[in-house]
Design an enzyme around this catalytic site. Structure first.
Site, mmCIF file in Angstrom:
data_model
loop_
_atom_site.group_PDB
_atom_site.id
_atom_site.type_symbol
_atom_site.label_atom_id
_atom_site.label_comp_id
_atom_site.label_asym_id
_atom_site.label_seq_id
_atom_site.Cartn_x
_atom_site.Cartn_y
_atom_site.Cartn_z
ATOM 1 N N PRO A 2 0.664 -1.215 -0.021
ATOM 2 C CA PRO A 2 -0.001 -0.079 0.041
ATOM 3 C C PRO A 2 0.841 1.234 0.160
ATOM 4 C CG PRO A 2 0.031 -1.097 2.245
ATOM 5 C CD PRO A 2 0.753 -1.952 1.236
ATOM 6 N N GLU A 3 0.768 2.077 -0.964
ATOM 7 C CA GLU A 3 1.414 3.510 -1.024
ATOM 8 C C GLU A 3 0.194 4.478 -0.794
ATOM 9 O OE1 GLU A 3 3.859 3.723 -4.226
ATOM 10 O OE2 GLU A 3 4.252 1.436 -4.488
ATOM 11 N N LYS A 58 1.812 7.387 3.966
ATOM 12 C CA LYS A 58 1.261 6.252 4.126
ATOM 13 C C LYS A 58 0.602 6.009 5.803
ATOM 14 C CE LYS A 58 4.937 4.527 1.891
ATOM 15 N NZ LYS A 58 6.109 3.520 1.426
ATOM 16 N N HIS A 95 -5.471 -10.595 -3.964
ATOM 17 C CA HIS A 95 -5.283 -10.858 -2.195
ATOM 18 C C HIS A 95 -5.958 -11.849 -1.767
ATOM 19 C CE1 HIS A 95 -3.227 -7.659 0.190
ATOM 20 N NE2 HIS A 95 -3.533 -7.056 -0.739
ATOM 21 N N ARG A 112 -20.231 -2.446 14.478
ATOM 22 C CA ARG A 112 -19.170 -2.440 13.362
ATOM 23 C C ARG A 112 -17.978 -2.715 13.935
ATOM 24 N NH1 ARG A 112 -19.783 2.275 9.572
ATOM 25 N NH2 ARG A 112 -20.073 3.344 11.397
ATOM 26 N N ARG A 250 15.364 -1.158 -3.103
ATOM 27 C CA ARG A 250 14.324 -1.545 -3.391
ATOM 28 C C ARG A 250 14.537 -2.039 -4.951
ATOM 29 N NH1 ARG A 250 9.818 -0.427 -0.983
ATOM 30 N NH2 ARG A 250 9.091 -2.336 -1.878
#
Ligand code: ZN
Length: 260
Positions: A2-3, A58, A95, A112, A250
């Site tokens: 996630p970015e 993030k 996913h 919830r 990376r």
């Protein structure tokens, strides 16, 4: 991973629980790693009302009538809201869901639950997180703040390493960094201080274009260079071989022809 675009989606999902009071907090020892102990999460959040959401890069922030709560999603974290109607998950890309990968979250008074699903166990919760360690958010970034983040002329680290440095610029991860360099026609290994005025301008334009276009498409994994992100891949713009290198720690894909 996630970015900023994914975290912005999580923030919009979290907006649906604004106004709810928290009955209890849950965190396993991974999710609670930045706290003294896992039970500290429950003690800190119990009884708070969620009053709003925000984000810095993030880091997702839940504002409350007490301390601000920080949620970090690591490499594989996904935010979900569980209601009587079922899970309202924001999965992006391929996913797999497993109940055992729920690391914790918040029970809300309206029955919830806000949940963090994270196979790799790198997601973290924080109480009153320190925002001073983060640079300005990349979405809506002003040109002057962008120039300050890049730093002075001279040498400096590799362009991509600077883009990934969250203390300089908050929100860019590996895929966005490669897409921005691809669109700007810049070699990600170039020392950031060597970029001339025209290259800085191209980079700033590519940053805005990348965030807008991939935001519209639905995620960081939907960039133009993605189809070439494989050994032997060819540049979708000019057909030249893509190169693979490690930059900023990376795995990095860039075109051997048009990224200079
Ligand atoms: Zn190319």
């Amino acid at each position: 991973m996630p970015e900023v675009l994914e975290i912005e989606s999580y923030r919009r999902l979290a907006e649906t629980v604004v106004g709810a009071r928290i009955l209890a907090g849950h965190a396993d020892r991974y999710l609670a790693k930045k706290l003294d102990q896992p039970v500290a999460w429950d003690r800190a959040v119990r009884g708070l009302r969620i009053t709003g959401t925000s984000r810095r890069g993030k880091l997702l922030l839940l504002e409350t009538d007490g301390p601000t709560l920080g949620l970090r999603f690591g490499m594989t974290g996904v935010l979900m809201v569980e209601s009587q109607a079922g899970l309202d998950a924001l999965f992006y890309g391929p996913h797999e869901y497993r109940a055992e990968w729920i690391r914790g979250g918040l029970d809300l008074e309206d029955s919830r639950r806000l949940l963090i699903h994270d196979p790799r166990r790198l997601a973290r919760v924080e109480i009153a997180p320190d925002l001073d360690e983060l640079g300005p958010d990349v979405i809506g970034l002003a040109r002057a703040d962008f120039d300050a983040a890049l730093g002075a002329r001279g040498e400096g680290p590799a362009l991509k390493a600077r883009l990934l440095d969250q203390s300089r610029l908050a929100g860019i991860g590996n895929l966005l960094a490669d897409e921005i360099c691809f669109r700007a026609g810049l070699d990600p290994r170039t020392p950031v201080g060597r970029l001339d005025a025209a290259q800085r301008q191209a980079l700033f334009r590519a940053l805005g274009q990348t965030l807008r276009t991939l935001g519209r498409r639905g995620g960081s994994h939907l960039g133009d260079h993605m189809e070439a992100r494989t050994p032997g891949g060819l540049c979708p713009r000019d057909g030249a071989p893509m190169r693979i290198a490690t930059v900023g720690g990376r795995t990095t894909y860039y075109c051997s022809a048009h990224q200079r």
